[in-house]
Design a protein around this motif. Sequence first.
Motif, mmCIF file in Angstrom:
data_model
loop_
_atom_site.group_PDB
_atom_site.id
_atom_site.type_symbol
_atom_site.label_atom_id
_atom_site.label_comp_id
_atom_site.label_asym_id
_atom_site.label_seq_id
_atom_site.Cartn_x
_atom_site.Cartn_y
_atom_site.Cartn_z
ATOM 1 N N UNK A 137 0.821 -1.234 0.000
ATOM 2 C CA UNK A 137 0.000 0.000 0.000
ATOM 3 C C UNK A 137 0.844 1.269 0.000
ATOM 4 N N UNK A 138 2.049 1.197 -0.517
ATOM 5 C CA UNK A 138 2.905 2.383 -0.672
ATOM 6 C C UNK A 138 2.710 2.918 -2.089
ATOM 7 N N UNK A 139 1.568 3.560 -2.297
ATOM 8 C CA UNK A 139 1.117 3.890 -3.648
ATOM 9 C C UNK A 139 2.037 4.884 -4.333
ATOM 10 N N UNK A 140 2.393 5.978 -3.641
ATOM 11 C CA UNK A 140 3.218 7.011 -4.278
ATOM 12 C C UNK A 140 4.567 6.442 -4.718
ATOM 13 N N UNK A 141 5.192 5.663 -3.823
ATOM 14 C CA UNK A 141 6.481 5.062 -4.159
ATOM 15 C C UNK A 141 6.337 4.078 -5.314
ATOM 16 N N UNK A 142 5.216 3.320 -5.312
ATOM 17 C CA UNK A 142 4.984 2.345 -6.381
ATOM 18 C C UNK A 142 4.836 3.035 -7.730
ATOM 19 N N UNK A 144 6.124 5.888 -8.702
ATOM 20 C CA UNK A 144 7.443 6.357 -9.147
ATOM 21 C C UNK A 144 8.269 5.216 -9.737
ATOM 22 N N UNK A 145 8.213 4.049 -9.092
ATOM 23 C CA UNK A 145 9.006 2.911 -9.567
ATOM 24 C C UNK A 145 8.454 2.370 -10.877
ATOM 25 N N UNK A 146 7.135 2.309 -11.007
ATOM 26 C CA UNK A 146 6.557 1.819 -12.261
ATOM 27 C C UNK A 146 6.859 2.773 -13.420
ATOM 28 N N UNK A 147 6.849 4.077 -13.158
ATOM 29 C CA UNK A 147 7.233 5.037 -14.192
ATOM 30 C C UNK A 147 8.676 4.799 -14.616
ATOM 31 N N UNK A 148 9.539 4.553 -13.630
ATOM 32 C CA UNK A 148 10.943 4.263 -13.940
ATOM 33 C C UNK A 148 11.056 2.982 -14.770
ATOM 34 N N UNK A 149 10.231 1.988 -14.431
ATOM 35 C CA UNK A 149 10.251 0.721 -15.168
ATOM 36 C C UNK A 149 9.852 0.919 -16.627
ATOM 37 N N UNK A 163 0.771 0.576 -13.491
ATOM 38 C CA UNK A 163 0.701 2.031 -13.358
ATOM 39 C C UNK A 163 -0.723 2.520 -13.575
ATOM 40 N N UNK A 164 -1.376 1.940 -14.564
ATOM 41 C CA UNK A 164 -2.760 2.315 -14.872
ATOM 42 C C UNK A 164 -3.680 2.094 -13.672
ATOM 43 N N UNK A 177 5.834 11.581 -15.710
ATOM 44 C CA UNK A 177 6.880 11.772 -16.722
ATOM 45 C C UNK A 177 7.069 10.446 -17.461
ATOM 46 N N UNK A 178 6.283 10.231 -18.512
ATOM 47 C CA UNK A 178 6.276 8.960 -19.229
ATOM 48 C C UNK A 178 7.244 8.986 -20.404
ATOM 49 N N UNK A 179 7.791 7.832 -20.784
ATOM 50 C CA UNK A 179 8.720 7.790 -21.920
ATOM 51 C C UNK A 179 8.012 8.079 -23.237
ATOM 52 N N UNK A 180 8.725 8.687 -24.153
ATOM 53 C CA UNK A 180 8.166 9.022 -25.465
ATOM 54 C C UNK A 180 8.310 7.805 -26.377
ATOM 55 N N UNK A 181 7.345 6.895 -26.288
ATOM 56 C CA UNK A 181 7.401 5.626 -27.010
ATOM 57 C C UNK A 181 6.026 5.293 -27.558
#
Length: 551
Positions: A137-142, A144-149, A163-164, A177-181
């Motif tokens: 249940x650490x939503x904010x941290x999760x 950030x990590x999924x965005x990095x993934x 992430x969705x 800040x999502x990747x341009x893909x």
Amino acid sequence: MAASSSIVSVAATASSVPILPSSCDFSNLREIKKQLLLIAGLTRERGLLHSSKWSAELAFSLPALPLADLQPPPPITESGEKKKDDETVDSLGPLEKGQVKNEALRELRVELSKKHQARELDGFGLYLYGVVLRKLDLVKEAIDVFVEATHVLPLHWGAWLELCNLITDKEMLKFLSLPDTWMKEFFLAHIYTELQLIEEALQKYQNLIDVGFSKSSYIVSQIAVAYHNIRDIDKALSIFNELRKQDPYRIENMDTFSNLLYVRSMKSELSYLAHNLCEIDKYRVETCCVIGNYYSLRSQHEKAALYFQRALKLNPRYLGAWTLMGHEYMEMKNTSAAIQAYRHAIEVNKRDYRAWYGLGQTYEILKMPFYCLYYYRRAHQLRPNDSRMLVALGECYEKLNQLVEAKKCYWRAYAVGDVEKMALVKLAKLHEQLTESEQAAQCYIKYIQDIYSCGEIVEHLEESTAFRYLAQYYFKCKLWDEASACAQKCCAFNDTREEGKALLRQILQLRNQGETPSSEIPAPFFLPASLSANNTPTRRVSPLNLSSVTP
């Protein structure tokens, strides 16, 4: 510790994962197909079967590659939360099973956090770290990590999906800040569907079809789901039927298809779908939900609940099964179990308006209006243009004697398109209660105009209620012709027949006595033209001054 070490060993193999470039350009579909096939193999190797299937299915919709360009499939290994599953015995029902925790999560978080700080995690490792954080249940941290993934391994659909599930509104989406893909376009289409931004979602899917994914059954099914979400049942059914012709062995989203068949009470079609899916794979959660819907339509609610429980044994995080099981418990008058099921659905996805709405209904049955007001408000926030949520809110405000708010809700429900044709009647009755006869008459006239112009079959009770009130209203206003026409309509219904006949006798008596009709009735009260002819009314009364207010 064995459970954690096996996962970390997978997460830490950064050197074994090749670099997978993913630009935002759709011009090279051949390269995109190569990328999809490669990531399908890598995810399958790690037991990420949903992502593997999604990638493979999308690749299949693109033109074939020469054999020389295809890579041999990687070896298959196993993974999973074995310790948690071992502790979840079969005797536990799904409501208890959802409460079983993976005790290794905190240890995993510590180990993965160290590797994350040391930059030793590849895209899959970041995905696993995000899942651990989400389960804690650490939503904010999760997030950030999924965005990095998604930046490190943009082709992994599982990271985008996780992430969705954590994004609750469009504002949160803006700050990512999502990747341009090109994968971002699929993600945006999916999240727009989940956030009920259906126009934006359909436009995204149309763009993906235009650039070369016209044969993707995934995109077709998502378009059908989008139409389902806005309750365009005919359109959604049409697309699902076409999808079944194109891909008769597809199981994904067939539970949504069964929901549409259920709403339309299409028993034979739902029966065929249930038997067909059972032959394809009876151990899929979608199959269990379809069979559950079939038994629910037959009013066999115990059997329906049993199949939804089976679905949840297969996947405790399957949102649709929790919500549908809550509905079945409601039918069986088991409110405590219904509340528990709906709460589990919200734990899985806080955007599930059906679960919030179901909780509101449950607390309404328990006669706890303040609780149901809270849950109906949450459902309304998720579906601001759904008239059912607004009508439910209005009824709740009525019970709390907040009549001004109730009137706003009913009018707003009519303004957004009242699917159940009940908002105007409830608004009219509220005006009656407040002795606001002119406004009540306006609402009943609007109601009659609408049902006569669209030709829908409505409940006789409400139609007769409208005619009875208008007959009495016109009688008080000494408009004998209009009162007589409405009284004659009352004679067509059992509950108002005697009142209609009595009023006709009174009107005849007054006319014989030479009583003249009034000419001082305030506009715009009149009898709809469709009561005396088959044409649609050409004049409409002016609306109440409440349309700009949203509760």
